[in-house]
Design an enzyme around this catalytic site. Structure first.
Site, PDB file in Angstrom:
ATOM      1  N   THR A 150      58.350  18.793  59.014  1.00  0.00           N
ATOM      2  CA  THR A 150      59.083  20.117  58.698  1.00  0.00           C
ATOM      3  C   THR A 150      60.635  20.263  58.202  1.00  0.00           C
ATOM      4  O   THR A 150      61.174  19.638  58.099  1.00  0.00           O
ATOM      5  CB  THR A 150      59.420  20.416  60.343  1.00  0.00           C
ATOM      6  N   HIS A 151      60.093  21.585  57.676  1.00  0.00           N
ATOM      7  CA  HIS A 151      62.022  21.693  56.761  1.00  0.00           C
ATOM      8  C   HIS A 151      61.835  20.653  55.632  1.00  0.00           C
ATOM      9  O   HIS A 151      62.768  20.496  54.737  1.00  0.00           O
ATOM     10  CB  HIS A 151      63.164  22.141  57.882  1.00  0.00           C
ATOM     11  N   SER A 182      32.945  52.172  32.069  1.00  0.00           N
ATOM     12  CA  SER A 182      33.349  51.829  33.221  1.00  0.00           C
ATOM     13  C   SER A 182      32.385  50.557  33.358  1.00  0.00           C
ATOM     14  O   SER A 182      32.184  49.390  33.409  1.00  0.00           O
ATOM     15  CB  SER A 182      33.069  52.005  34.965  1.00  0.00           C
ATOM     16  N   TYR A 189      34.262  60.743  47.272  1.00  0.00           N
ATOM     17  CA  TYR A 189      34.476  60.393  46.423  1.00  0.00           C
ATOM     18  C   TYR A 189      35.206  60.854  45.058  1.00  0.00           C
ATOM     19  O   TYR A 189      35.108  62.213  45.145  1.00  0.00           O
ATOM     20  CB  TYR A 189      33.110  60.597  45.625  1.00  0.00           C
ATOM     21  N   LYS A 197      53.159  12.320  29.988  1.00  0.00           N
ATOM     22  CA  LYS A 197      53.189  13.023  31.407  1.00  0.00           C
ATOM     23  C   LYS A 197      51.351  13.194  31.408  1.00  0.00           C
ATOM     24  O   LYS A 197      50.659  13.159  31.138  1.00  0.00           O
ATOM     25  CB  LYS A 197      53.313  14.449  30.723  1.00  0.00           C
ATOM     26  N   SER A 257      50.829  16.245  28.052  1.00  0.00           N
ATOM     27  CA  SER A 257      51.781  16.926  27.669  1.00  0.00           C
ATOM     28  C   SER A 257      51.748  17.158  25.688  1.00  0.00           C
ATOM     29  O   SER A 257      51.394  15.759  25.373  1.00  0.00           O
ATOM     30  CB  SER A 257      53.462  16.603  27.378  1.00  0.00           C
ATOM     31  N   GLU A 286      48.439  24.053  39.489  1.00  0.00           N
ATOM     32  CA  GLU A 286      49.505  24.409  40.007  1.00  0.00           C
ATOM     33  C   GLU A 286      48.761  26.203  39.466  1.00  0.00           C
ATOM     34  O   GLU A 286      49.159  27.239  39.840  1.00  0.00           O
ATOM     35  CB  GLU A 286      50.640  24.246  38.312  1.00  0.00           C
ATOM     36  N   GLN A 314      36.186  55.126  40.657  1.00  0.00           N
ATOM     37  CA  GLN A 314      36.216  53.832  39.594  1.00  0.00           C
ATOM     38  C   GLN A 314      36.732  52.874  39.348  1.00  0.00           C
ATOM     39  O   GLN A 314      36.768  51.319  38.967  1.00  0.00           O
ATOM     40  CB  GLN A 314      36.176  54.562  38.507  1.00  0.00           C
ATOM     41  N   LYS A 329      37.009  48.587  41.524  1.00  0.00           N
ATOM     42  CA  LYS A 329      35.463  47.519  40.448  1.00  0.00           C
ATOM     43  C   LYS A 329      36.614  46.032  40.102  1.00  0.00           C
ATOM     44  O   LYS A 329      36.961  44.787  40.437  1.00  0.00           O
ATOM     45  CB  LYS A 329      35.189  47.754  39.401  1.00  0.00           C
ATOM     46  N   ASN A 350      27.189  58.191  44.043  1.00  0.00           N
ATOM     47  CA  ASN A 350      27.924  58.684  44.463  1.00  0.00           C
ATOM     48  C   ASN A 350      28.298  57.100  45.662  1.00  0.00           C
ATOM     49  O   ASN A 350      28.575  56.146  45.777  1.00  0.00           O
ATOM     50  CB  ASN A 350      28.642  59.082  45.015  1.00  0.00           C
TER      51      ASN A 350
HETATM   52  N1  ARG Z   1      31.474  54.985  37.720  1.00  0.00           N
HETATM   53  C1  ARG Z   1      31.113  55.677  38.870  1.00  0.00           C
HETATM   54  C2  ARG Z   1      32.627  54.561  39.693  1.00  0.00           C
HETATM   55  O1  ARG Z   1      32.022  53.002  39.722  1.00  0.00           O
HETATM   56  C3  ARG Z   1      30.458  55.719  39.822  1.00  0.00           C
HETATM   57  C4  ARG Z   1      30.124  56.976  40.537  1.00  0.00           C
HETATM   58  C5  ARG Z   1      30.639  58.148  39.696  1.00  0.00           C
HETATM   59  N2  ARG Z   1      29.661  59.374  40.033  1.00  0.00           N
HETATM   60  C6  ARG Z   1      31.097  60.746  39.886  1.00  0.00           C
HETATM   61  N3  ARG Z   1      30.536  61.771  40.580  1.00  0.00           N
HETATM   62  N4  ARG Z   1      30.950  60.591  38.801  1.00  0.00           N
HETATM   63  O2  ARG Z   1      32.731  54.864  40.492  1.00  0.00           O
END
Ligand code: ARG
Length: 461
Positions: free
Chosen positions: A155-156, A23, A317, A283, A277, A290, A322, A325, A110
């Site tokens: 309206t509308h 990650s 957890y 244009k 354009s 947009e 993960q 993110k 965690n």
């Molecule tokens: N990279 C992990 C995440 O974003 C961190 C936590 C990892 N914990 C684990 N038990 N593998 O969730």
């Protein structure tokens, strides 16, 4: 491939597992917050005598060095080390040796990732709050600069009643105010320290969570370790707030797009925020508006992604988490970019007041007021409505506007009409009559502008 945390394994990891499981390509951006959290944790471990004070000092110095290298772009994150936490920890051990191996005492990745995201999100929300205020100010500036301008209220998407442009703009200031409130409320729930929950059950080490909370500026610590490592509500709330805010921006952009067509001709957006354009030389396209409208869909997608990730997860957890993110970062980046670009574009919108005013004369928008006029002279409103409907049909047939009718023509529709009726049918007169709280009368709108300005200055970030 060598395994991380490989003590209990004999076999190697499959080559694809790194591609799936890394990650760091995303969460490397959390590094400054990860390091802040680790420094607070290390200081607490040293103060509480859980690790030697000297080791704590070495850890803090090492982490500061790493932070500097990262800021200078001199730090190489390795996907083989999975995530931001392991990259930084292993760099620390490389730099300061055994002391570095004591950092991860009494914590887990965690509660570490839970902390990092809260620290990061807190800063993002502060930025969003400031950006909301900036866009509100830009809208107030625009409203004040065109305080006398009247345009068709719809309206509308059909002409309904004339309103002040400033009143229309203040509607968006209100929407952004609700966004501001929502993000402030999310902020309060983000602002809780999860560190100390460890993997899921808490830790036997005599840690001082309050000390860490103080250093990191959290007003309170989480009450339940299992919830603290499994909870992603605040990410979802943030994305929900972002989705709502983007919806507001998208509606505004839709109006700007319509208003800048030749059919409307209400505004012209400045060159810096429009594009040409490749084939049609004439244009001038409202691409910025947009794109903001288009990006709204991405943010909705992030919200749905997060909700879907969470719905089947047992406590506590799970590695699925993960995946939180990418949608979170994307929603935050997209929202902030859109708020910033609209704030800069707003002063570059030229208002064609004459066109707005001209359009406001079309569409028989005096009709409600003529019906009100008859109702005020004793006719039940329903009957007045019927009469004015007939007048509108007459005007369409004759190619006239309602204020073009002569007193004689008025008289044909009802004996209640007096000469004064025409005087009441100016756009300004119609707008001025809507003078109850929340109405579009100029006096009301001027007060609303003043109040909004004062409130925003008082509470602005
Ligand atoms: N990279 C992990 C995440 O974003 C961190 C936590 C990892 N914990 C684990 N038990 N593998 O969730």
């Amino acid at each position: 491939m060598a395994k991380l945390w490989g003590g209990r394994f004999e076999g190697q990891a499959d080559a694809l597992v790194e591609a799936l499981g890394q990650s760091v390509s995303l969460d490397a951006r959390l590094a400054p917050w990860d390091i802040r959290g680790s420094i607070a944790h290390a200081r607490m471990l040293g103060t509480c005598g859980i690790i030697p004070r000297r080791d704590a000092q070495k850890i803090i110095a090492g982490l500061n060095q790493i932070a500097k290298d990262i800021a200078d772009g001199a730090f190489v994150f390795e996907p083989a080390l999975e995530d931001v936490h392991t990259n930084i920890e292993s760099a620390l051990v490389k730099r300061i040796g055994d002391a570095g191996k004591r950092l991860h005492t009494g914590r887990s990745r965690n509660d570490q990732i839970a902390l990092d995201v809260r620290l990061w999100l807190r800063d993002q929300i502060d930025a969003v709050l400031a950006q909301l205020r900036a866009l509100q100010r830009a809208l107030l500036d625009m409203a004040e600069a065109h305080i006398g301008v009247i345009l068709p209220g719809c309206t509308h998407l059909q002409h309904a009643q004339p309103v002040l442009l400033a009143h229309h703009l203040l509607a968006y200031v209100e929407m952004l105010e609700r966004d501001y409130e929502r993000f402030s409320q999310v902020q309060a729930r983000v602002n809780v320290l999860p560190l100390g929950s460890a993997a899921l059950a808490g830790t036997p080490y005599p840690i001082d969570r309050e000390m860490v909370a103080r250093e990191l500026g959290f007003p309170r610590v989480s009450r339940n370790s299992m919830d603290a490592v499994a909870d992603r509500d605040h990410l979802i709330e943030f994305c929900a707030g972002a989705a709502l805010c983007m919806m507001h921006l998208s509606r505004w952009c839709e109006e700007l797009i319509l208003w800048s067509t030749p059919e409307y001709g209400f505004i012209e957006i400045g060159d810096a925020f429009t594009t040409g354009s490749s084939i049609m030389p004439q244009k001038k396209n409202p691409d910025v508006a947009e794109l903001v409208r288009g990006k709204t869909g991405r943010v909705y997608g992030s919200l749905l992604t997060l909700l879907t990730i969470m719905k089947g997860l047992p406590l506590t957890y799970n590695r699925d988490l993960q995946e939180d993110k990418e949608p979170l970062f994307d929603a935050s980046d997209t929202l902030q970019l859109c708020l910033a670009v609209l704030t800069r574009m707003t002063p570059e919108i030229a208002v064609h007041a004459g066109r707005m005013q001209e359009a406001a004369r079309e569409g028989f928008m005096e009709a409600t007021d003529i019906a009100d006029y008859l109702a005020a002279r004793g006719l039940p409103f329903r009957e007045a409505h019927e009469i004015v409907g007939k007048m509108v049909r007459y005007c369409i047939e004759q190619g006239k506007r309602l204020p073009d009718l002569t007193p004689g023509e008025f008289g044909r529709f009802s004996p209640l009409f007096q000469r004064d009726v025409l005087k009441q049918l100016t756009l300004h007169g119609i707008v001025s009559k809507r003078n109850q709280a929340g109405g579009t009368a100029p006096a009301r709108v001027r007060t609303a502008l003043r109040k909004a300005r004062r409130f925003i200055d008082k509470t602005g970030k």
